[in-house]
Write an enzyme that holds these catalytic residues in place. Structure first.
Site, PDB file in Angstrom:
ATOM      1  N   CYS A  79       0.837  -1.201   0.000  1.00  0.00           N
ATOM      2  CA  CYS A  79       0.000   0.000   0.000  1.00  0.00           C
ATOM      3  C   CYS A  79       0.880   1.263   0.000  1.00  0.00           C
ATOM      4  CB  CYS A  79      -0.979  -0.031   1.175  1.00  0.00           C
ATOM      5  SG  CYS A  79      -2.366   1.106   0.983  1.00  0.00           S
ATOM      6  N   HIS A 167      -3.826  -5.231   0.652  1.00  0.00           N
ATOM      7  CA  HIS A 167      -3.277  -5.716   1.926  1.00  0.00           C
ATOM      8  C   HIS A 167      -3.393  -7.239   2.002  1.00  0.00           C
ATOM      9  CE1 HIS A 167      -2.599  -1.878   4.047  1.00  0.00           C
ATOM     10  NE2 HIS A 167      -3.596  -1.440   3.297  1.00  0.00           N
ATOM     11  N   GLU A 169      -2.172  -9.117   4.201  1.00  0.00           N
ATOM     12  CA  GLU A 169      -2.131  -9.575   5.587  1.00  0.00           C
ATOM     13  C   GLU A 169      -3.510  -9.712   6.219  1.00  0.00           C
ATOM     14  OE1 GLU A 169      -1.452  -5.032   5.811  1.00  0.00           O
ATOM     15  OE2 GLU A 169      -1.137  -6.703   4.413  1.00  0.00           O
ATOM     16  N   SER A 221       1.224 -13.640  37.992  1.00  0.00           N
ATOM     17  CA  SER A 221      -0.121 -13.054  38.033  1.00  0.00           C
ATOM     18  C   SER A 221      -1.194 -14.127  37.948  1.00  0.00           C
ATOM     19  CB  SER A 221      -0.291 -12.098  36.852  1.00  0.00           C
ATOM     20  OG  SER A 221      -0.294 -12.825  35.630  1.00  0.00           O
ATOM     21  N   SER A 226       2.842 -14.790  32.332  1.00  0.00           N
ATOM     22  CA  SER A 226       3.774 -14.965  33.447  1.00  0.00           C
ATOM     23  C   SER A 226       3.993 -16.445  33.758  1.00  0.00           C
ATOM     24  CB  SER A 226       3.286 -14.217  34.699  1.00  0.00           C
ATOM     25  OG  SER A 226       2.133 -14.810  35.251  1.00  0.00           O
ATOM     26  N   SER A 227       2.961 -17.268  33.537  1.00  0.00           N
ATOM     27  CA  SER A 227       3.086 -18.702  33.821  1.00  0.00           C
ATOM     28  C   SER A 227       4.059 -19.379  32.845  1.00  0.00           C
ATOM     29  CB  SER A 227       1.719 -19.380  33.745  1.00  0.00           C
ATOM     30  OG  SER A 227       0.830 -18.835  34.697  1.00  0.00           O
TER      31      SER A 227
END
Length: 509
Positions: A79, A167, A169, A221, A226-227
């Protein structure tokens, strides 16, 4: 060093989608603002120029020097990127005479061109531009057209330099993935080896080398990011990882106890800290959303600082930062303005002298889940809905009190458990309830009530950047509404939020 496609961001709303599509092809890529172009490196195999809200005809339009890439690496302009390359080389870009926004169909495809080979006549593409390429430079040739847009795509003769005015995508471009695969695999020569297993193996080795025998502290958290960060670090450094899980009093019902139990099964070294009263005290009387966020953040840092000092000799802080956090939080002065500040990007208070390690910094949310699956984490943990860092503090509109939290926890529990019981939980990307500072008249039995209203929110999304409201069955909403009003004292009205993002956000504050 893994191969990499460089994506230069000119401010398009679709730039992250380009990256996501390439990652789905198992191709590693990075987004950099056009205002801060990295030097060419040995691992770069191609460059993509994004779209932009700018017009190439504007005086203040992005005008980067791409000479280091031309004729050295394959180059694809999308584009604005296509229009920029055309105009820069002597072509003509003018305002579109007909509307070039939305669905269109390719009427001509040059099957001899590697970029568009395999695409079919009539293939649907997505247009989104107010300008169009009227004349190409003499050494450019058309490779695709629609009925309205003669130069839908071009190639520079004798170069691996291409431009397209649609586009590929976005999902609306039905064969966009074919074009992108042609570019990154056939033209750039990608080995497509960016896989979850490869990421895990490489990341664990890098963490071991970077951290060595030093100690790392991680604030858990209970969420996916985070895990997964914790498990990667656990596999890399074992007992030298110290996890701290702070109960800010703004978690879901029974979440503190449940999360601690979940982490026990993973073999993690986790310390739970109940600091609810400290958070409630700091929030007392605050109604402004940003002030509430800052108050919650301040107490968290204070509590975390106290607890981290109890881990003698710790030198690292691990964070669950993921790639969209990084992209959104970079303030470039360029096209992509910072949308919001993230609590886990941008460093630490000066008094916390810890080095930062972010194992997931390169990943999108769906990639994080795939990595978690690769290292054997449970689907229940990986499938958890995102939950805001400030928790219920920003789902209680107005001031926050322990009683309001209790009421909202009960309502939220009925809603979330209802989704699970009805096998709807996994169809929803994120769900929650807002406690509104609105009272309305109701009737229960023969008595008139004047109690609070709540708004249920459930959205579908891929990464939270855009979201649509979920079309939950009426029967389900009716049952949940009835259960909430009958079982939670203080609530006599239930509403359902049918706003999409944009223009609304997922959270109300």
């Amino acid at each position: 060093m893994e191969e990499m496609i460089l994506i230069l961001d000119f401010g398009s709303q679709y730039t992250q989608l380009i990256a996501r599509r390439l990652r789905e092809l198992n191709v590693y890529c990075e987004i950099h603002p056009y205002t801060n172009i990295p030097a060419i490196e040995d691992n770069m195999i191609g460059v993509i120029l994004s779209g932009s809200p700018f017009s190439v005809r504007s005086e203040d339009a992005p005008n980067p020097d791409l000479s280091q890439f031309r004729n050295k690496l394959p180059l694809l302009g999308v584009c604005y990127g296509a229009q920029f390359l055309a105009q820069k080389n002597g072509g003509s870009v003018m305002p579109s005479e007909t509307r070039e926004y939305g669905r269109a169909n390719l009427a001509y495809i040059n099957q001899d061109c590697e970029l568009v080979k395999g695409m079919t006549d009539g293939s649907q593409v997505w247009m989104s531009h107010g300008d169009t390429i009227k004349e190409l430079p003499s050494n450019f040739e058309i490779i695709s057209s629609t009925n309205d847009v003669e130069v839908a795509g071009y190639q520079v003769k004798g170069e691996r330099t291409y431009g397209i005015q649609f586009h590929p995508e976005v999902y609306h471009s039905s064969e966009g993935s074919t074009l992108l695969k042609n570019f990154v695999v056939d033209i750039c020569g990608s080995k497509q080896d960016w896989t979850p297993d490869a990421f895990v193996e490489t990341t664990i080795a890098e963490l071991q080398e970077k951290i060595g025998d030093e100690k790392v502290i991680l604030g858990l958290s209970g969420g996916v990011d985070s895990s997964v960060s914790a498990m990667l670090l656990h596999k890399a450094i074992g007992k030298n990882l110290y996890c701290i899980f702070v109960d800010n009093g703004l978690l879901r019902k029974n979440e503190f106890e449940q999360v601690l139990k979940d982490y026990e099964h993973l073999g993690l070294n986790v310390k739970g800290v109940n600091a609810s009263e400290l958070f409630y005290a700091e929030l007392a009387g605050l109604t402004d959303p940003e002030l509430k966020r800052k108050a919650i953040g301040k107490v968290f840092v204070d509590v975390f600082d106290i607890e981290s000092k109890k881990v003698e000799g710790a030198t690292w802080l691990a964070q669950g930062t993921i790639y969209p956090d990084v992209i959104e939080s970079i303030s470039t002065g360029g096209p992509s303005q910072t949308i919001k500040s993230h609590h886990n990007v941008g460093g630490l208070p000066d008094y916390m002298k810890l080095k930062v390690v972010e194992p997931l910094r390169a990943l999108f949310k769906d990639e994080v889940r795939r990595v978690g699956k690769s290292i054997g984490m449970s689907p229940a943990l990986l499938g958890r809905h995102p939950f805001p860092g400030p928790g219920l503090g920003i789902r209680i509109l107005g001031d926050v009190t322990a009683e309001k939290v209790r009421i909202l926890q009960e309502v939220d529990h009925i809603f979330i458990q209802g989704l699970r019981d009805s096998n709807l939980y996994d169809d929803v990307w994120q769900a929650g309830v807002m406690l509104l500072p609105v009272q309305s008249v109701g009737v229960m039995g023969d008595e008139r009530t004047y109690e609070n209203a709540v708004a249920l929110r459930a959205v579908s999304s891929t990464d939270g950047m855009t979201a649509d409201w979920c079309h939950l069955p009426y029967e389900f909403l009716a049952k949940v509404s009835n259960d909430i009003i009958n079982k939670v004292k203080g609530i006599n009205r239930v509403t359902y939020d049918i706003s999409s993002k944009p223009p609304a956000t997922i959270e109300w504050e």
